[in-house]
Design an enzyme around this catalytic site. Structure first.
Site, short mmCIF file in Angstrom:
data_model
loop_
_atom_site.label_atom_id
_atom_site.label_comp_id
_atom_site.label_asym_id
_atom_site.label_seq_id
_atom_site.Cartn_x
_atom_site.Cartn_y
_atom_site.Cartn_z
N GLN A 71 0.91 -1.18 -0.20
CA GLN A 71 0.03 0.04 0.11
C GLN A 71 0.94 1.17 -0.02
O GLN A 71 1.90 1.35 0.24
CB GLN A 71 -0.70 0.11 1.13
N ASP A 224 -2.31 -4.99 0.22
CA ASP A 224 -1.81 -6.34 0.82
C ASP A 224 -2.67 -6.79 2.03
O ASP A 224 -2.97 -7.99 2.01
CB ASP A 224 -0.44 -6.17 1.08
#
Length: 463
Positions: A71, A224
């Site tokens: 991210q 993720d």
């Protein structure tokens, strides 16, 4: 048999799993490394994806694919779709000053109310402010801003049209300029950071097909942690992930609103929310302790289990590479309580394990304060393979710990999303063959361990 592929483009590597779309059975997999550093040329991710896909036998026979990724990373593109500068990753803390400025300008209550999170150096919005202040020419050339998984999905589709950029709610919610309750970007916050408006990826729904590669549909992908939650079929259970960073998260019907900044109000990959607390230091705390002692990670685990709870007063404050929870981007680690009597290899090993886990326990407390019920914990990530971590965690957390067998949870979540896109059902598929039953660890709570850690942290903050 229909096949689906899931990709995890993480900080350190790119992993690919190819699974049976109906049962979740693993068919084949591949992996390729990413370069070190906190800024990376995105083309290296694309190269690694190609290598990992090749090692996995390609995707010519695959029916759907989704990409999950780290991210927050800032990928800036010019009007021709070229990368303006190397991407700044989530763990690049140079934007800490920019984060502090943004919070000061509008106030933490504004940020948590507007986007569910108070900006810290990890968030994309702070990196854009840093770019505008330190590289104004690059900022001026930036026509579009996207995230690592967005860029890879775009590349995989073969498109060169910036209007074809697409993301999902989970990853967009980590930018600092997206409201997961309305599913709308806050362009006023983007402009405040970058200095001008920019094209942003379209936010697709959880089961939307966003393109094709060959005959395979491409799913929207995910951040993720959201992908890991989907890959675990975690439901509403709390997950503690001990990878490069440490994260604690759980699915929720409500977006978090924590003006302290500890809990990030992220979205999940199913249409709900994923309140999350993150530390910068998790598995690498054990790596550092093993290097100091000149032992392997398995030997470190054995040493830690030979010491008593509390390590006879030795406390390891694990802020080795700055820290996000608490927000100390310029911090370093510290040892407290050393005496002639307790200065042993066993106590140092135990203190490293306990220090890492106490940091995660503080994250659990923050999540609990947001109304999340912490009754048991699912433990995943590289450091969760340590027997010492598994045995000591329940005494530090104060709840039972379910340790799952090692696996590629983020890639699994991306694959499960791909199967969901493929079948179009109202809920993700139930994969009976994907996960082995977890092993449950229980132990009496050791509150004095956390008390000593808290005391040492206060000494650190006040020094």
């Amino acid at each position: 048999m229909a096949l689906v592929a899931g990709v995890d483009s993480s900080t350190q590597s790119c992993k690919v799993v190819i699974r049976d779309a109906e049962t979740g059975r693993l068919v084949r997999q591949g992996r390729a490394n990413h370069p070190d550093g906190t800024e990376v040329d995105p083309e290296l991710w694309w190269t690694a994806l190609g290598e990992a896909l090749a090692e996995a036998g390609g995707i010519e026979d695959v029916d759907a694919v989704s990409i999950a990724g780290q991210q927050h990373g800032m990928v800036c593109l010019d009007e021709q779709g070229r990368v303006v500068r190397p991407a700044l990753l989530w763990n690049d803390t140079r934007s800490a000053g920019a984060a502090a400025d943004l919070v000061t300008e509008l106030g933490p209550e504004f940020w948590s109310g507007a986007v569910g999170s108070v900006p810290v150096a990890s968030f994309t919005v702070t990196k854009l402010r840093w770019l505008a202040e330190h590289e104004p020419e690059a900022a001026a050339r930036t026509t579009a801003v996207c995230l690592p998984h967005d860029w890879l999905t775009w590349k995989l589709s073969g498109s060169t049209d910036l209007a074809a950029l697409v993301t999902d709610r989970s990853d967009a919610s980590g930018t600092g300029y997206f409201d997961g309750r309305t599913n709308q970007y806050r362009r006023d916050l983007l402009e405040r950071a970058l200095g001008h408006d920019a094209l942003l990826p379209r936010v697709a729904g959880p089961v939307a097909a966003v393109g094709r590669v060959g005959d395979a549909m491409i799913g929207p992908g995910a951040g993720d942690n959201a992908a890991a939650s989907l890959g675990l079929s975690a439901g509403d259970d709390v997950v503690v992930s001990l990878g490069t960073s440490g994260t604690v998260f759980a699915r929720s019907a409500q977006q978090a609103d924590d003006a302290s900044g500890l809990v990030a109000g992220f979205a999940d990959a199913t249409g709900a929310f994923l309140p999350l607390v993150c530390t910068l230091n998790a598995a690498r705390v054990l790596d550092a302790a093993a290097r100091m002692l000149g032992v392997s990670l398995d030997e470190l685990s054995n040493l830690a289990l030979k010491a008593a709870a509390g390590a006879q007063g030795v406390v390891f404050v694990p802020y080795l590479e700055g820290e996000r929870t608490p927000n100390l981007p310029d911090s370093s680690g510290a040892l407290h309580g050393l005496t002639l009597a307790n200065s042993t290899r066993e106590n140092l090993a135990r203190a490293a394990v306990e220090g890492m886990l106490c940091g995660m326990a503080a994250c659990l407390d923050a999540l609990s304060a947001q109304g999340v019920a912490v009754e048991k914990v699912r433990l995943i990530g590289g450091a969760a393979r340590s027997e010492a971590v598994r045995q000591i965690a329940p005494s530090v957390f104060g709840v039972p710990v379910l340790a799952l067998e090692p696996g590629e949870r983020v890639a699994d979540g991306a694959a499960r999303q791909a199967a969901w896109v493929l079948n179009g059902d109202t809920a993700p598929p139930l994969w009976t063959e994907q996960l082995a039953p977890p092993k449950c660890f229980e132990a009496p709570a050791s509150p004095w361990v956390r008390e000593r850690y808290a005391e040492a942290s206060v000494k650190y903050l006040n020094r």
